[in-house]
Structures are given as structure tokens and as C-alpha cells.
Enzyme design. Structure first.
Site, PDB file in Angstrom:
ATOM      1  N   SER A   1      -4.192  14.028  -2.226  1.00 24.81           N
ATOM      2  CA  SER A   1      -5.250  14.614  -1.402  1.00 24.81           C
ATOM      3  C   SER A   1      -5.876  15.819  -2.104  1.00 24.81           C
ATOM      4  CB  SER A   1      -4.698  15.035  -0.039  1.00 24.81           C
ATOM      5  OG  SER A   1      -5.729  15.654   0.698  1.00 24.81           O
TER       6      SER A   1
ATOM      7  N   HIS B   1      -7.625  10.796  -2.288  1.00 21.43           N
ATOM      8  CA  HIS B   1      -7.934  11.012  -0.871  1.00 21.43           C
ATOM      9  C   HIS B   1      -8.827  12.241  -0.711  1.00 21.43           C
ATOM     10  CE1 HIS B   1      -6.782  10.496   3.398  1.00 21.43           C
ATOM     11  NE2 HIS B   1      -6.780  11.823   3.465  1.00 21.43           N
TER      12      HIS B   1
ATOM     13  N   ASP C   1     -10.732  14.678   2.065  1.00 19.79           N
ATOM     14  CA  ASP C   1     -10.753  15.088   3.470  1.00 19.79           C
ATOM     15  C   ASP C   1     -12.036  15.830   3.807  1.00 19.79           C
ATOM     16  OD1 ASP C   1      -8.077  14.345   4.440  1.00 19.79           O
ATOM     17  OD2 ASP C   1      -7.378  15.747   2.913  1.00 19.79           O
TER      18      ASP C   1
ATOM     19  N   MET D   1     -14.131  17.670   6.710  1.00 11.80           N
ATOM     20  CA  MET D   1     -13.903  18.301   8.022  1.00 11.80           C
ATOM     21  C   MET D   1     -15.172  18.964   8.508  1.00 11.80           C
ATOM     22  SD  MET D   1     -10.312  20.166   7.250  1.00 11.80           S
ATOM     23  CE  MET D   1      -9.013  19.360   6.317  1.00 11.80           C
TER      24      MET D   1
ATOM     25  N   HIS E   1     -11.601  10.369   4.057  1.00 17.94           N
ATOM     26  CA  HIS E   1     -11.045  10.553   5.402  1.00 17.94           C
ATOM     27  C   HIS E   1     -11.964  11.517   6.147  1.00 17.94           C
ATOM     28  CE1 HIS E   1      -7.483  12.448   7.859  1.00 17.94           C
ATOM     29  NE2 HIS E   1      -8.323  11.782   8.622  1.00 17.94           N
TER      30      HIS E   1
ATOM     31  N   MET F   1     -12.852  13.646   9.063  1.00 19.69           N
ATOM     32  CA  MET F   1     -12.347  14.328  10.271  1.00 19.69           C
ATOM     33  C   MET F   1     -13.528  15.006  10.931  1.00 19.69           C
ATOM     34  SD  MET F   1      -8.851  15.812   8.711  1.00 19.69           S
ATOM     35  CE  MET F   1      -9.326  15.448   7.044  1.00 19.69           C
TER      36      MET F   1
ATOM     37  N   MET G   1      -1.886   9.605  10.966  1.00 16.77           N
ATOM     38  CA  MET G   1      -1.690  11.031  10.684  1.00 16.77           C
ATOM     39  C   MET G   1      -0.258  11.413  11.055  1.00 16.77           C
ATOM     40  SD  MET G   1      -4.457  11.955   9.346  1.00 16.77           S
ATOM     41  CE  MET G   1      -3.843  13.619   9.045  1.00 16.77           C
TER      42      MET G   1
ATOM     43  N   ASP H   1      -0.567  10.080   6.208  1.00 14.08           N
ATOM     44  CA  ASP H   1      -1.195  11.313   5.708  1.00 14.08           C
ATOM     45  C   ASP H   1      -0.620  12.542   6.409  1.00 14.08           C
ATOM     46  OD1 ASP H   1      -2.962  13.228   4.765  1.00 14.08           O
ATOM     47  OD2 ASP H   1      -4.733  12.391   5.768  1.00 14.08           O
TER      48      ASP H   1
HETATM   49  C1  DX5 Z   1      -4.787  17.018   6.756  1.00 18.07           C
HETATM   50  C2  DX5 Z   1      -5.402  16.141   5.713  1.00 18.07           C
HETATM   51  C3  DX5 Z   1      -4.431  15.735   4.659  1.00 18.07           C
HETATM   52  C4  DX5 Z   1      -3.875  16.866   3.844  1.00 18.07           C
HETATM   53  C5  DX5 Z   1      -2.462  16.504   3.516  1.00 18.07           C
HETATM   54  O1  DX5 Z   1      -5.702  17.221   7.773  1.00 18.07           O
HETATM   55  O2  DX5 Z   1      -5.914  14.952   6.313  1.00 18.07           O
HETATM   56  O3  DX5 Z   1      -4.974  14.714   3.821  1.00 18.07           O
HETATM   57  O4  DX5 Z   1      -4.575  17.123   2.653  1.00 18.07           O
HETATM   58  O5  DX5 Z   1      -1.847  17.582   2.902  1.00 18.07           O
HETATM   59  P1  DX5 Z   1      -0.270  17.664   2.748  1.00 18.07           P
HETATM   60  O6  DX5 Z   1       0.174  16.458   1.975  1.00 18.07           O
HETATM   61  O7  DX5 Z   1      -0.075  18.952   2.017  1.00 18.07           O
HETATM   62  O8  DX5 Z   1       0.334  17.671   4.135  1.00 18.07           O
HETATM   63 ZN    ZN Z   2      -6.492  13.210   5.027  1.00 16.07          ZN
END
Ligand code: DX5
Ligand code: ZN
Length: 215
Positions: A6, A31, A33, A35, A64, A66, A135, A173
Site C-alpha cells: 500500500s 495498492h 488508497d 480518500m 481502493h 474510500m 477491510m 487490507d
Molecule cells: C487503510 C488503507 C490501507 C492502509 C493499510 O485505510 O485502506 O490500505 O494503507 O496500511 P497498513 O498495512 O499499515 O495497515
Molecule cells: Zn486500502
């Protein structure tokens, strides 16, 4: 095991260096993320950054989202060059339509569940998607602690996939490390996302190798 590091935990001041490490690693995916500060209490990065990453990264991009109303951004995600678009179940009242839009744009569709959203809600969509992302932390931040009930959800999802004849792969994740990764592999997970475990490791390539070797 397929590993999807990620990028959220990478060093954004040294992105090229970190992407070069990913390119040389056993990871098959990266990956990303996104947001919006609305669906989750944080803001990360957006499409211009993903486009730049795509130019430098040889791995499949696993986006991903969010964010609320992800259906508005299907073309933007496609235009980054990403191959997988994950949307959250919790923000898609017309999930079947969004999945079709993602397919029409030429991408693989993933549906993502928060820790408190039951796997059983996927019964009527799981055969249409290529991936289910569970998640194992509440989304919004890297470096959180793995929620153990995720293991039950992985097992339940594996049963649902078999019952419905779905070809979806199970991705997990949040809070993934060597210990939780092993438990997830035993439960039936096929793709592991890992942020801090990879990017904060002394030897990120070795951390990726440890997860990739799980079966
Ligand atoms: C959290 C993200 C994850 C995050 C995971 O909201 O969706 O992808 O980067 O990070 P770790 O592996 O450090 O929990
Ligand atoms: Zn993620």
C-alpha cells in the site's frame, strides 16, 4: 500469495526510489488508497498522483476508493491506467450499476467491505465481481491493528464464493504482517495489502518476500 503493497505508507519525498523497490520486488500489485475526508476521516492523494505512479510502476495498480459517490470517477480511474477499481459497498446504493460501469470502462471490479459490514450482503453481487476487498481495520489510516474477526469473514466469504460459482479473489487490507498474513492465508485470503509492514521495514523486499511465500 499475491502481495499488494500500500503506497500510503511510502515515503512521498522519495516516491521514485520506493516505486523502484516495488518494481524489483515479488509484489504483483500496488495498492493505492484514495480518500475524500467524507467517507473516511482523512485525505490522501488523487488521480494526478496515480497517473504519475502508473508511469513509474510496472505492477498492476489496485485502486481502493474510500470516497462517497465513486461512480462519478470511473473514467478518471481508468484514465490513470489502473486495472482494478475497488468501491465500498457502504457508499453504493446502486452497486450492480457501478460494477457494470467499471467493466464497461475495461477494468476489473472490486467491492470492499468495512469491518462491520457483513459478508452475507454480497450474495447477489459476488458472481459479478473479480475481487472482494475485506477491510481488517477501519479505513482511513495506515498502521492500525488487525481486527481478528476478519478471519471469520474470510472463511465465510470463501464459502459464499464457492456456493455462488463466483471467480472473485479475496483481498484483505489493514494490519497485515507476517503473523496476521499467515492466519489470513490459512483462512483463504489470496491477496494481501500491506502498508507499514512493507514500507517501514528495514528490508522492504524481504518483507514482501515473506508475504509472497505464504500459501
Ligand atoms: C487503510 C488503507 C490501507 C492502509 C493499510 O485505510 O485502506 O490500505 O494503507 O496500511 P497498513 O498495512 O499499515 O495497515
Ligand atoms: Zn486500502
Amino acid at each position: 500469495m499475491i502481495v499488494s503493497p500500500s503506497l500510503l505508507s511510502a515515503d512521498f519525498g522519495n516516491l521514485e526510489r520506493d516505486l523502484d523497490m516495488i518494481n524489483r520486488s515479488e509484489a504483483q500489485m500496488l495498492h493505492l488508497d484514495v480518500m475524500d475526508g467524507v467517507f473516511v476521516p482523512n485525505i490522501s492523494f488523487g488521480f494526478p498522483v496515480i497517473k504519475y505512479v502508473q508511469q513509474l510502476c510496472t505492477k498492476q495498480l489496485d485502486v481502493h476508493l474510500m470516497i462517497v459517490e465513486p461512480q462519478k470517477f470511473v473514467n478518471e480511474v481508468r484514465d490513470t491506467g489502473a486495472t482494478i477499481m475497488n468501491v465500498h459497498y457502504e457508499v453504493c446504493p446502486h452497486l450492480d450499476r457501478v460494477v457494470q460501469q467499471i467493466h464497461d470502462a475495461g477494468m476489473k471490479a472490486g467491492v470492499t467491505l468495512n469491518p462491520a459490514t457483513p459478508v452475507s450482503l454480497l450474495r447477489d453481487i459476488v458472481a459479478q465481481v473479480e475481487l472482494v476487498l475485506l477491510m481488517s481495520v477501519n479505513p482511513g489510516f495506515g498502521g492500525q491493528k488487525f481486527i481478528p474477526n476478519t478471519l471469520n469473514k474470510v472463511r465465510e466469504l470463501a464459502r459464499l464464493i464457492e456456493e455462488t460459482g463466483s471467480k472473485a479473489v479475496i483481498e484483505v487490507d489493514g494490519g497485515v504482517n507476517d503473523v496476521t498474513g499467515r492466519q489470513l492465508a490459512e483462512a483463504g485470503a489470496q491477496v494481501l495489502v500491506a502498508g507499514n509492514y512493507v514500507f517501514k521495514a528495514e528490508d522492504p523486499l524481504a518483507a514482501i518476500h515473506t508475504l509472497a511465500a505464504l500459501s
